[in-house]
Scaffold this active site. Structure first.
Site, PDB file in Angstrom:
ATOM      1  N   SER A  87       0.997  -1.162   0.066  1.00 45.85           N
ATOM      2  CA  SER A  87       0.008  -0.077   0.170  1.00 45.85           C
ATOM      3  C   SER A  87       0.850   1.160  -0.182  1.00 45.85           C
ATOM      4  CB  SER A  87      -0.763   0.090   1.205  1.00 45.85           C
ATOM      5  OG  SER A  87      -1.546   1.286   1.250  1.00 45.85           O
ATOM      6  N   TYR A 129      -1.916   0.103  10.354  1.00 43.68           N
ATOM      7  CA  TYR A 129      -1.845  -0.556   8.776  1.00 43.68           C
ATOM      8  C   TYR A 129      -0.498   0.048   8.101  1.00 43.68           C
ATOM      9  CZ  TYR A 129      -4.018  -1.405   4.020  1.00 43.68           C
ATOM     10  OH  TYR A 129      -4.165  -1.730   2.937  1.00 43.68           O
TER      11      TYR A 129
END
Length: 258
Positions: free
Chosen positions: A148, A161
């Site tokens: 990501s 995250y």
């Protein structure tokens, strides 16, 4: 130029988190290149629906599904046993399964942040290690990790995250170097906002949506198929001299930050 450089005929790919969104798009992409698939997802019903949909679209391909939770080590070992039962080794592993709980860093419970690490990072590391002997059976094989942009810069999806994805990107670099002599290439992709069920909540807020668009030079949200295309390239013989890389699929977002 050989057409086989752009084909995956005779190859078997294992894809985690494949019942929806980016994972399902990756499954379609690899099937289109001629691969046979082993797909994994937590939701047995959703996985079966996805498998049926893929089988209808690609009737000549072998497609098998297994409901399993990659955050659980017993399930991870079961996945690899299942792979050995269904294939002669493995050519491609796509570590796509992931999840998140977005909140301020001080508000996570220990179970919450440890659970995100298990799902996003430890599952990819362990599945890669468990799959190594199967991948090494072939002269050329590939692992692609779905990271990501939050692992490369600050994004409002929460510290945990971002931490898991940053570690995944570094894992990609380390394994690429360690396993090059085994004929295993290891790469990653780093998506920005992609139009999936998981992003539909945040993007339904008009103000937030506009802020996202303002920071995206291409002025739109990405599609799962656009991530799948990058993953597909990294699996193909055409990318045979590419390893240890992380390709951002972000409409130019990383040139801005958020």
């Amino acid at each position: 130029m050989s057409a086989q450089r752009w084909r995956l005929d005779g190859q078997t790919a294992l894809i985690t988190g494949a019942s929806a969104g980016i994972g399902l798009a990756i499954a379609r992409e690899l099937l289109g290149f001629g691969a046979d698939l082993l797909i994994v997802g937590r939701d047995a019903d959703a996985l079966e629906m996805a498998r049926d949909e893929l089988a209808d679209a690609f009737p000549d391909r072998e497609i098998h599904g297994l409901a399993a939770d990659v955050s659980d080590d017993e399930d991870r070992r079961e996945i690899l046993d299942w792979v050995e039962d269904h294939s002669d080794g493995l050519h491609i592993l796509v570590n796509n399964a992931g999840g998140n709980i977005s909140k301020p860093a001080t508000e996570y419970t220990e179970d919450e942040w440890r659970g995100i690490f298990e799902t996003n990072l430890f599952s990819a590391f362990e599945l890669s290690r468990y799959a190594h002997p199967l991948l090494a059976r072939h002269a050329a094989s590939a692992i692609v990790n779905v990271g990501s942009v939050s692992g490369l810069t600050h994004v409002r999806s929460g510290a945990v995250y971002g931490m898991t994805k940053a570690a995944m990107h570094q894992m990609t670099r380390n394994l690429a170097v360690e396993w090059a002599e085994d004929g295993i290439r290891v790469n990653a992709v780093a998506p920005w906002y992609i139009r999936t069920r998981r992003t539909s909540g945040p993007l339904s807020d008009p103000d937030y949506y506009e802020q996202v668009i303002e920071r995206t030079p291409m002025r739109r949200i990405g599609e799962p198929e656009e991530v799948a295309a990058a993953v597909g390239f990294l699996c193909l013989p055409a990318s045979s001299y590419v390893t240890g890389e992380c390709i951002a699929v972000d409409g130019g977002f990383l040139r801005y930050g958020f």
